[in-house]
Design an enzyme around this catalytic site. Structure first.
Site, PDB file in Angstrom:
ATOM      1  N   SER A 210       0.841  -1.192   0.000  1.00  0.00           N
ATOM      2  CA  SER A 210       0.000   0.000   0.000  1.00  0.00           C
ATOM      3  C   SER A 210       0.875   1.241   0.000  1.00  0.00           C
ATOM      4  CB  SER A 210      -0.934  -0.030   1.217  1.00  0.00           C
ATOM      5  OG  SER A 210      -1.913   0.971   1.105  1.00  0.00           O
ATOM      6  N   ASN A 211       0.334   2.391   0.347  1.00  0.00           N
ATOM      7  CA  ASN A 211       1.126   3.619   0.432  1.00  0.00           C
ATOM      8  C   ASN A 211       0.627   4.472   1.593  1.00  0.00           C
ATOM      9  OD1 ASN A 211      -1.044   5.443  -0.525  1.00  0.00           O
ATOM     10  ND2 ASN A 211      -0.838   4.232  -2.386  1.00  0.00           N
ATOM     11  N   ARG A 212       1.204   5.645   1.753  1.00  0.00           N
ATOM     12  CA  ARG A 212       0.950   6.429   2.966  1.00  0.00           C
ATOM     13  C   ARG A 212      -0.231   7.388   2.870  1.00  0.00           C
ATOM     14  NH1 ARG A 212       5.140   5.676   6.324  1.00  0.00           N
ATOM     15  NH2 ARG A 212       7.060   4.883   5.385  1.00  0.00           N
ATOM     16  N   ALA A 277      -4.524   7.729  -4.032  1.00  0.00           N
ATOM     17  CA  ALA A 277      -3.178   7.278  -4.400  1.00  0.00           C
ATOM     18  C   ALA A 277      -3.303   5.795  -4.759  1.00  0.00           C
ATOM     19  CB  ALA A 277      -2.224   7.493  -3.239  1.00  0.00           C
TER      20      ALA A 277
END
Ligand code: PMT
Length: 402
Positions: A210-212, A277
């Site tokens: 995943s991402n932030r 995102a």
């Protein structure tokens, strides 16, 4: 910040079967930061117990004009001094008639007469009562005095008859209230789709890539559009945020799920803003069982995810806005994405600046347009302010087009 934050809202609940829906109204408003005080009529208490509303609001529910243990001063007089708005939902033909004719014979009708604040009524009744000339002329009287009426919907009523009289959905009522409290309604009735948050791409049943992204930017856009009267659909990857009250919320996990939902909704929209995102890659073959230690170290093979935004232009006439999260050559990359994804506008923001981008309360950047040399710079400010600024700039761009 939500328009409801810190607002003192009085909710009057009268004797209709739709009283149960008032619980959802309380939930949406308190989550959005409002202080809600409930007054119930005696018939209202026959539909839903006061204990339910007391639990939801954290306050005593008021039912009596002359309580057994009176407090110094009448409660409704105190209320009159602190309230921002009164909602009556459900509003029976009876409370509408009393309000129209200034009858004050219980706590709610007395409070309505004593309080000089904006009022919103969400009628709920049998379709014959709704159609009755007396009810319609009473509604005309209170409307003419400035009250907002959220018309009931057509559908099956408690009597099982089908007709107009079913109380509007809590979301519709909350949005009407937002409009009553809010500022300019320059997006009134417009269908706006916003994506937010990260996507999660499974490695095995317990792990993911995943991402932030926290979702804060996308949720701020959804809240700002709602405040300006839009009908908002928010499609979000997993976040810790509460969806803004009044939006249609669709939770997704993977890019593939997000793509499916966005493509299904896109044809009906007038504005689409992709602030999510989306993970560019996913695991080619996620394991169906948890990967265990002990054997050889696994090697994860990635494959590209679909570019959701790039595939939208043939599907919709909506004004399309992308976000570009860049580290270097920001302007160049953002303009390239604007062209390649056939967008109307793109907001460039940065992944490597303090206090902006992922998971921050604030953001900064530049909004570029397809058909205009004009660019709108945004200095560091709250994501909500940025969101309003983007919506205003889109409006201006649409005016240039016409
Ligand atoms: O959520 P926050 O913590 O508040 O952070 C906000 C944010 C930094 C995530 C947000 O402001 C932002 O920049 N979102 C877009 C991030 C991104 O994916 O940028 P990109 O340059 O990789 O993608 C360009 C555009 O294509 C984006 O609109 C993106 O949603 C879209 N995209 C990207 C990849 C993909 N597979 N499909 C897409 O639709």
């Amino acid at each position: 910040m939500s328009i409801f934050k810190g607002k003192n809202i009085l909710l009057g609940v009268t004797g209709s079967i739709a009283a149960y829906k008032a619980c959802e109204i309380v939930r949406l408003l308190t989550k959005a930061g409002a202080r809600v005080q409930v007054i119930m009529t005696h018939s209202g208490t026959k539909m839903v117990g006061p204990a339910t509303f007391a639990a939801l609001t954290g306050r005593d529910v008021l039912t009596e004009l002359f309580p057994k243990e009176p407090k110094a001063g009448l409660e409704h007089i105190h209320l009159a001094e602190t309230l921002d708005v009164i909602i009556v939902a459900p509003a029976t033909a009876n409370i509408i008639a009393k309000t129209a004719h200034g009858i004050a014979d219980d706590l709610l009708s007395t409070t309505l007469l004593a309080c000089d604040v904006p009022k919103l009524f969400a009628p709920a009744m049998n379709f014959r009562m709704w159609r009755n000339e007396a009810t319609q002329s009473n509604l005309a009287i209170i409307r003419q005095r400035g009250a907002t009426i959220v018309d009931p919907e057509h559908g099956q009523l408690a009597s099982l008859a089908v007709g107009e009289g079913r109380m509007a959905e809590p979301k519709t009522i909350v949005n009407a209230l937002r409009k009553l409290l809010g500022g300019e309604q320059d997006y009134e009735g417009q269908r706006v789709l916003i994506t937010a948050g990260p996507t999660r791409e499974p490695i095995d049943p317990v792990r993911f890539l995943s991402n932030r992204s926290s979702g804060k930017m996308g949720y701020a856009l959804a809240a700002a559009a709602l405040e300006r009267g839009a009908r908002v659909t928010l499609i979000s990857g997993p976040t810790a945020l509460e969806p803004p009250a009044g939006c249609d919320f669709i939770a997704v996990e993977t890019a593939e799920e997000m793509e499916k939902q966005v493509r299904a909704k896109a044809p009906d929209q007038e504005l689409i803003i992709m602030a999510a995102a989306v993970a560019d890659f996913r695991i080619a073959r996620p394991e169906t069982r948890k990967i265990k230690r002990g054997g050889s170290t696994p090697v994860l093979k990635l494959e590209p995810n679909p570019d959701i935004l790039k595939g939208l232009r043939p599907l919709t006439d909506a004004y399309l806005v992308g976000f570009a999260l860049e580290v270097e050559k920001g302007r160049e990359n953002a303009l390239k994405k604007l062209r390649e994804k056939q967008l109307d506008a793109i907001f460039l923001n940065y992944a490597d600046r303090a206090d902006s981008g992922f998971d921050k309360e604030t953001n900064e950047g530049i909004l570029f347009f397809k058909d205009s040399e004009e660019e709108v710079p945004f200095t560091l400010q709250s994501k909500k302010e940025i969101a309003h600024g983007i919506l205003t700039a889109i409006r201006e761009d649409l005016k240039r087009e016409t």
